[in-house]
Each structure stands twice: as C-alpha cells, then as structure tokens.
Motif scaffolding. Structure first.
Motif, mmCIF file in Angstrom:
data_model
loop_
_atom_site.group_PDB
_atom_site.id
_atom_site.type_symbol
_atom_site.label_atom_id
_atom_site.label_comp_id
_atom_site.label_asym_id
_atom_site.label_seq_id
_atom_site.Cartn_x
_atom_site.Cartn_y
_atom_site.Cartn_z
ATOM 1 N N GLY A 125 0.802 -1.211 0.000
ATOM 2 C CA GLY A 125 0.000 0.000 0.000
ATOM 3 C C GLY A 125 0.835 1.260 0.000
ATOM 4 O O GLY A 125 0.451 2.278 -0.597
ATOM 5 N N ILE A 126 2.001 1.215 0.643
ATOM 6 C CA ILE A 126 2.870 2.390 0.706
ATOM 7 C C ILE A 126 3.631 2.584 -0.603
ATOM 8 O O ILE A 126 3.741 3.692 -1.131
ATOM 9 N N TRP A 127 4.168 1.465 -1.139
ATOM 10 C CA TRP A 127 5.002 1.540 -2.349
ATOM 11 C C TRP A 127 4.280 0.931 -3.554
ATOM 12 O O TRP A 127 4.880 0.214 -4.356
ATOM 13 N N THR A 128 3.006 1.257 -3.709
ATOM 14 C CA THR A 128 2.216 0.721 -4.816
ATOM 15 C C THR A 128 2.787 1.089 -6.169
ATOM 16 O O THR A 128 2.667 0.318 -7.143
ATOM 17 N N ASP A 129 3.422 2.252 -6.270
ATOM 18 C CA ASP A 129 3.942 2.725 -7.557
ATOM 19 C C ASP A 129 5.296 2.117 -7.909
ATOM 20 O O ASP A 129 5.801 2.341 -9.016
ATOM 21 N N VAL A 130 5.888 1.382 -6.982
ATOM 22 C CA VAL A 130 7.198 0.767 -7.236
ATOM 23 C C VAL A 130 6.969 -0.683 -7.652
ATOM 24 O O VAL A 130 6.679 -1.546 -6.816
ATOM 25 N N LYS A 131 7.081 -0.954 -8.943
ATOM 26 C CA LYS A 131 6.737 -2.264 -9.487
ATOM 27 C C LYS A 131 7.520 -3.392 -8.807
ATOM 28 O O LYS A 131 6.959 -4.442 -8.473
ATOM 29 N N GLY A 132 8.825 -3.182 -8.573
ATOM 30 C CA GLY A 132 9.654 -4.224 -7.961
ATOM 31 C C GLY A 132 9.190 -4.588 -6.562
ATOM 32 O O GLY A 132 9.217 -5.770 -6.180
ATOM 33 N N VAL A 133 8.763 -3.597 -5.787
ATOM 34 C CA VAL A 133 8.280 -3.852 -4.429
ATOM 35 C C VAL A 133 6.999 -4.673 -4.469
ATOM 36 O O VAL A 133 6.841 -5.643 -3.715
ATOM 37 N N VAL A 134 6.082 -4.300 -5.349
ATOM 38 C CA VAL A 134 4.808 -5.014 -5.439
ATOM 39 C C VAL A 134 5.033 -6.462 -5.880
ATOM 40 O O VAL A 134 4.477 -7.394 -5.307
ATOM 41 N N ILE A 135 5.863 -6.665 -6.902
ATOM 42 C CA ILE A 135 6.136 -8.021 -7.380
ATOM 43 C C ILE A 135 6.777 -8.861 -6.288
ATOM 44 O O ILE A 135 6.366 -10.005 -6.027
ATOM 45 N N GLY A 136 7.799 -8.315 -5.621
ATOM 46 C CA GLY A 136 8.462 -9.045 -4.545
ATOM 47 C C GLY A 136 7.526 -9.348 -3.390
ATOM 48 O O GLY A 136 7.566 -10.443 -2.808
ATOM 49 N N ALA A 137 6.643 -8.388 -3.062
ATOM 50 C CA ALA A 137 5.706 -8.586 -1.952
ATOM 51 C C ALA A 137 4.692 -9.677 -2.276
ATOM 52 O O ALA A 137 4.347 -10.491 -1.413
ATOM 53 N N VAL A 138 4.205 -9.710 -3.525
ATOM 54 C CA VAL A 138 3.254 -10.746 -3.919
ATOM 55 C C VAL A 138 3.884 -12.125 -3.774
ATOM 56 O O VAL A 138 3.286 -13.054 -3.225
ATOM 57 N N ILE A 139 5.133 -12.260 -4.231
ATOM 58 C CA ILE A 139 5.804 -13.559 -4.170
ATOM 59 C C ILE A 139 6.045 -13.984 -2.727
ATOM 60 O O ILE A 139 5.735 -15.118 -2.338
ATOM 61 N N ILE A 140 6.589 -13.091 -1.910
ATOM 62 C CA ILE A 140 6.906 -13.453 -0.514
ATOM 63 C C ILE A 140 5.646 -13.718 0.293
ATOM 64 O O ILE A 140 5.651 -14.511 1.239
ATOM 65 N N ALA A 141 4.531 -13.082 -0.087
ATOM 66 C CA ALA A 141 3.271 -13.336 0.626
ATOM 67 C C ALA A 141 2.856 -14.787 0.511
ATOM 68 O O ALA A 141 2.165 -15.317 1.397
ATOM 69 N N GLY A 142 3.271 -15.469 -0.559
ATOM 70 C CA GLY A 142 2.951 -16.885 -0.705
ATOM 71 C C GLY A 142 3.462 -17.717 0.451
ATOM 72 O O GLY A 142 2.817 -18.693 0.866
ATOM 73 N N ALA A 143 4.623 -17.346 0.998
ATOM 74 C CA ALA A 143 5.184 -18.093 2.132
ATOM 75 C C ALA A 143 4.301 -17.955 3.367
ATOM 76 O O ALA A 143 4.010 -18.938 4.057
ATOM 77 N N PHE A 144 3.868 -16.745 3.655
ATOM 78 C CA PHE A 144 3.034 -16.516 4.842
ATOM 79 C C PHE A 144 1.668 -17.184 4.692
ATOM 80 O O PHE A 144 1.137 -17.762 5.645
ATOM 81 N N LEU A 145 1.108 -17.122 3.482
ATOM 82 C CA LEU A 145 -0.208 -17.722 3.256
ATOM 83 C C LEU A 145 -0.133 -19.242 3.245
ATOM 84 O O LEU A 145 -1.048 -19.918 3.720
ATOM 85 N N GLY A 146 0.951 -19.803 2.706
ATOM 86 C CA GLY A 146 1.105 -21.252 2.725
ATOM 87 C C GLY A 146 1.169 -21.800 4.133
ATOM 88 O O GLY A 146 0.508 -22.793 4.471
ATOM 89 N N ASN A 147 1.968 -21.155 4.980
ATOM 90 C CA ASN A 147 2.043 -21.569 6.382
ATOM 91 C C ASN A 147 0.688 -21.440 7.060
ATOM 92 O O ASN A 147 0.216 -22.363 7.736
ATOM 93 N N ASN A 148 0.044 -20.289 6.871
ATOM 94 C CA ASN A 148 -1.214 -20.049 7.570
ATOM 95 C C ASN A 148 -2.320 -20.987 7.109
ATOM 96 O O ASN A 148 -3.124 -21.455 7.924
ATOM 97 N N ASN A 149 -2.370 -21.292 5.815
ATOM 98 C CA ASN A 149 -3.412 -22.181 5.322
ATOM 99 C C ASN A 149 -3.346 -23.552 5.971
ATOM 100 O O ASN A 149 -4.369 -24.114 6.376
ATOM 101 N N THR A 150 -2.137 -24.115 6.059
ATOM 102 C CA THR A 150 -1.986 -25.422 6.696
ATOM 103 C C THR A 150 -2.307 -25.355 8.186
ATOM 104 O O THR A 150 -2.989 -26.224 8.730
#
Length: 397
Positions: A292-317
């Motif tokens: 939300g803070i760095w929405t205009d920075v494409k690299g931040v958004v892409i990296g955040a989407v990918i790393i979020a997979g780790a947190f969601l994978g753990n939480n889902n299980t």
C-alpha cells in the motif's frame, strides 16, 4: 488428531487418496489459470476494475452458500459421485465462460463455476482426511501440497494461454477438468460408506455454536479480505503482460506449496498452532501495508506478492489443521461451516478492492486489506481461550 505410527507417513497413502490429491492439483490449477488475464479482460470487455474483480466475488459468494449443502449432498450421492459432479460443473461453466460476450455474462458463469468448486473442494478435503492412513495432520499437509502445486502451475499455464487470447485459460480449465474427471473415474474406487444418518442442511450452523470453530471461521473471513485483495487486485498495479503475471504468481504459488508442506509442520511443532498462525498473519499484514505504501514501485509489489505466498502457505496449513480439531463434529461439517465464513470474506474483498481504488487511489485497497488481516490477529487473541485445546491436543501427540 489420530496418532500416527512410525511406519506411516504422508507418502504412504491408499490409491484413492492419491486420486483425489491429483484431482485437487488440476482443480486448483483452474483458479490460477484465470488470474493473469484479469487486466486483459478489463481491456477487451471495456470493464472497470471493480467489475472485473466481480469474477472473484460471484465465484466466492456462490461457493460460500454452496458449502452449506455439500455435506447433505455428499451423504446422499457418496464421496466419489459428489467429486465427479463438482468437476463436471466446473468444466461446463469454464467452457461457457470462454464464449462470453460481456463482463456480466462472465460474472454469472463464474458463479456457476463456484458451485462446482464448492462441491469438489469441501468433499476432497474430508475425503483425503477420512481415507488417509497416515493421520489427520499428514493428510492435511498432502491436501495443502496439492493446492499449492495447482495454484503455482496454474498461473504459468494461464499466462501462456492468456498471451494468445483471454479466452484461452477458460477453455484450458475445461479441458483440465475433463482430464480430472476421467482420472478420478478410473483411479478412485467406489468406497462403501456406512452412513449412520444423512447430513442436515442445518448441521454447519449447529457446528458454529462451538466457539473454537466460530473463532477460526471469522478469523478466516477477516484475513481473506487481505488474501483476495492481493489475488484479485494486485495484477492491475503490476503493469505486466499475461505471461509476466503468470511468472509472478508461479513464484507466489511455489512458496505457498513449499511452506505449507515443509515449514508449517515445523512451526506448529516448535511454537504451537495458534502462536504460529498469529505470526504469519502479522507478517502478511505487514506485506500488504508495504504494498500500500510503495504501490507505484513495481519491484516492491512483485516481490511482496511472491513473498506473501510463504506466509499464506504456512497459515493455510495451520488454520486448516486447527479447524479439523476445533469442534466435536464430523470433519465434513466442520469444513463446510468454516468454508462458508471464509468465502464470505473472499466474496466481499475483490469488489471492495476495485471500488476503493476507483473512489480513492491504488494504495488504499492494500492498506485496507492489511488492516483487515490485523483485525483477524486481534480477533484470535481475544478468543484464544477457545483455541487452547487445539495446541494441547497437538502436544499430546
């Protein structure tokens, strides 16, 4: 949770379990296939972002309501027939979606897709857990692994097909569902069920009287605002073509799959389910706030989407394991009640994200999503006494 012997593990499963798990991979590939083409659909159909995100809203809303009847249907049709019905409904509505001429027609057909997915998903989870010989925890890990593989491979295939035409992924889903239908028909034996009584439509509501299950369901409702904000809205701010979005969500799905299988069980063993869940949700909320803070920075958004997979994978299980032990009811009933609440959040979040961006700016959806995830952490904390028995049960085994 059933105790497991030293001779059983996640890979020591009956043929029926592997058949359902393989069908899960293909079914969840169908979800990821569509994600990379959301901006293309908006462009080709001259639709707004909030209209395109309704593809997730109609899908999740129908799925939430349908979850309430999955138990009643499966006890009458049987597990295998229910799974096959769900798969064929997905195949039909996905194919019809590929021929859609307007955004509203596509939104309606996605609702039919959600009905098929509800029949399949709820029944698949209870089937894998019930048929597994390695215990509840190992069965859930296998189920989450199948989801992770499907979600990770789906966007890659969707990006490739979507680069040819936005209609391609819809037809791709339909073909995959036909393959899953044939595989399940041949490989899964028709198990004999001894049903003491047929499930009632009211059973999921009755199950919610148990505060542990209700707490987990409402927690999932809240954090799914963040989950589906990321899934449905982030493609619009990355400004990538279909193939590029496919690779981003491939990375997201791979991390989701790896952590759900290899990391979540270690977190649960070391810190307990509830503490680990809270930690993952806090990290996910922080990731959304950063987007939300760095929405205009494409690299931040892409990296955040990918790393979020780790947190969601753990939480889902972690949360799925907790749900199976949260109330003294049938697993299918607990899954239906939990999924009803979970997908209500998934229905509201995509439309809200698109509308917030239109009314305010692209930063707001991620900030609001992160706040909802933090609210889920607070909700777990104030209701933690109703979840203490889950960690005690795991410690005993």
């Amino acid at each position: 949770m059933e105790p497991t012997s030293g001779k059983t593990n996640m890979l020591s499963q009956p043929k029926a379990v592997w058949a359902v798990a393989f069908a899960c991979v293909i079914a969840f590939m169908g979800i990821g296939l569509v994600d990379p083409i959301l901006p293309a659909i908006a462009e080709k159909m001259d639709a707004s972002q909030s209209q395109v995100t309704l593809l997730f809203t109609s899908y999740n809303l129908v799925m939430a309501v349908a979850m309430l009847v999955t138990g009643a249907i499966s006890t009458r049709l049987g597990v295998k027939n229910t799974l096959l019905c769900g798969i064929i409904i997905i195949a039909i509505f996905a194919a019809l979606g590929g021929w859609s001429g307007s955004i509203w027609e596509l939104v309606g057909l996605r609702g039919g897709w959600g009905l098929g997915n509800a029949l399949f998903v709820a029944t698949a989870l209870s089937a894998i857990v019930s048929l597994s010989t390695a215990g509840t925890a190992q069965a859930i890990i296998l189920y989450e692994a199948a989801i992770g593989i499907g979600i990770s491979v789906g966007p890659l295939l969707g990006g490739e097909l979507g680069s040819l035409s936005w209609r391609g992924p819809f037809f791709g889903v339909s073909v995959l569902m036909v393959l899953a239908f044939l595989f399940l028909m041949v490989m899964m034996p028709r198990t004999k069920q001894v049903i003491k009584k047929k499930s009632s439509l009211l059973d999921p509501f009755r199950a919610l009287k148990y505060r542990g299950l209700l707490t987990l369901g409402l927690t999932a409702l809240l954090y799914n605002f963040g989950f589906f904000t990321l899934l449905a809205y982030s493609p619009f701010v990355m400004h990538l073509k279909e193939r590029g979005l496919g690779y981003v969500f491939l990375g997201w799905g791979l991390l989701l799959a790896v952590t759900s299988v290899f990391v979540a069980p270690r977190l649960e063993k070391r810190f307990g389910t509830i503490k680990s869940m809270i930690a993952m949700l806090i990290l996910f909320a922080a990731t959304l706030l950063a987007m939300g803070i760095w929405t205009d920075v494409k690299g931040v958004v892409i990296g955040a989407v990918i790393i979020a997979g780790a947190f969601l994978g753990n939480n889902n299980t972690l949360i799925t394991t907790a749900v199976m032990q949260s109330a003294p009811v049938e697993r299918s009933t607990a899954s239906a009640a939990y999924s009803f609440l979970r997908f209500l959040g998934g229905a509201a979040a995509p439309w809200l994200a698109g509308k917030l961006a239109e009314v305010f700016n692209p930063h707001v959806p991620f900030i609001v999503g992160g706040c909802f995830v933090l609210l889920s952490v607070w909700f777990i904390w104030i209701n933690r006494k109703h979840l203490m028995h889950i960690d005690r049960a795991e410690s005993a085994h």
